[in-house]
Design a protein around this motif. Structure first.
Motif, mmCIF file in Angstrom:
data_model
loop_
_atom_site.group_PDB
_atom_site.id
_atom_site.type_symbol
_atom_site.label_atom_id
_atom_site.label_comp_id
_atom_site.label_asym_id
_atom_site.label_seq_id
_atom_site.Cartn_x
_atom_site.Cartn_y
_atom_site.Cartn_z
ATOM 1 N N MET A 21 0.838 -1.202 0.000
ATOM 2 C CA MET A 21 0.000 0.000 0.000
ATOM 3 C C MET A 21 0.874 1.253 0.000
ATOM 4 S SD MET A 21 -3.269 1.106 0.208
ATOM 5 C CE MET A 21 -4.180 -0.292 0.844
ATOM 6 N N GLU A 22 1.959 1.221 0.756
ATOM 7 C CA GLU A 22 2.849 2.379 0.824
ATOM 8 C C GLU A 22 3.591 2.624 -0.488
ATOM 9 O OE1 GLU A 22 3.400 4.919 3.066
ATOM 10 O OE2 GLU A 22 1.526 4.078 3.781
ATOM 11 N N ALA A 50 -8.275 9.071 -0.919
ATOM 12 C CA ALA A 50 -8.256 7.799 -1.649
ATOM 13 C C ALA A 50 -7.466 6.724 -0.897
ATOM 14 C CB ALA A 50 -7.688 7.991 -3.049
ATOM 15 N N LYS A 51 -6.340 7.113 -0.331
ATOM 16 C CA LYS A 51 -5.523 6.146 0.398
ATOM 17 C C LYS A 51 -6.270 5.639 1.630
ATOM 18 C CE LYS A 51 -0.977 5.516 2.441
ATOM 19 N NZ LYS A 51 0.340 6.143 2.648
ATOM 20 N N GLU A 76 -10.979 -0.435 2.871
ATOM 21 C CA GLU A 76 -11.552 -1.463 2.003
ATOM 22 C C GLU A 76 -10.662 -2.694 1.864
ATOM 23 O OE1 GLU A 76 -12.232 0.541 -1.708
ATOM 24 O OE2 GLU A 76 -13.957 1.653 -0.936
ATOM 25 N N GLU A 77 -9.385 -2.491 1.624
ATOM 26 C CA GLU A 77 -8.495 -3.605 1.308
ATOM 27 C C GLU A 77 -7.885 -4.268 2.540
ATOM 28 O OE1 GLU A 77 -5.610 -2.455 -1.642
ATOM 29 O OE2 GLU A 77 -7.162 -1.521 -2.889
ATOM 30 N N LEU A 78 -7.642 -3.488 3.574
ATOM 31 C CA LEU A 78 -6.967 -4.041 4.754
ATOM 32 C C LEU A 78 -7.886 -4.178 5.962
ATOM 33 C CD1 LEU A 78 -3.633 -2.025 4.466
ATOM 34 C CD2 LEU A 78 -4.086 -4.363 3.682
ATOM 35 N N TYR A 129 -3.687 1.484 10.790
ATOM 36 C CA TYR A 129 -2.761 1.230 9.682
ATOM 37 C C TYR A 129 -1.424 1.912 9.944
ATOM 38 C CZ TYR A 129 -0.683 1.839 5.046
ATOM 39 O OH TYR A 129 0.184 1.870 3.989
ATOM 40 N N PHE A 130 -1.449 3.202 10.292
ATOM 41 C CA PHE A 130 -0.208 3.939 10.483
ATOM 42 C C PHE A 130 0.543 3.482 11.735
ATOM 43 C CE2 PHE A 130 -2.316 6.859 7.500
ATOM 44 C CZ PHE A 130 -1.323 6.866 6.517
#
Length: 98
Positions: A34-35, A44-45, A51-53, A60-61
């Motif tokens: 992703m990064e 968007a990120k 959605e994906e993770l 996440y961060f």
């Protein structure tokens, strides 16, 4: 599992490759991937992270920051990890200057 001395030479390289690829979880590899991506639009990120993770951007961060300190991540994506570590240090230095 046999001791390293009991492993034939032709199989030891195979085992090393398997061990290195298994060190990061699928989610950790997905975080690194992703990064590496570029996002054009604001938000968007964050949307892709959800959605994906299936993580909040904050989670996440937090995971990404912890991942940057792991040697396994450095072996998996050295250029990315070095770039993100440098960005983290410069952001930290900017915060201390204020």
């Amino acid at each position: 599992m046999p001791a390293p001395a009991d492993v034939p030479a032709e199989n030891s390289a195979e085992l090393t490759e398997l061990d290195e690829s298994a060190e990061l979880t699928a989610q950790e590899r997905a975080i690194l991937a992703m990064e590496e991506r570029t996002f054009r639009y604001v938000g968007a990120k964050e949307r892709r992270i959800r959605e994906e993770l299936a993580l909040t951007p904050t989670a996440y961060f937090v995971r990404l920051n912890a991942l940057l300190d792991r040697p396994e991540a450095l072996r998996a994506a050295p250029a990315l990890v070095h770039r993100l570590r440098a960005r983290r240090v410069s952001a930290s230095d900017a915060g201390h200057a204020a």
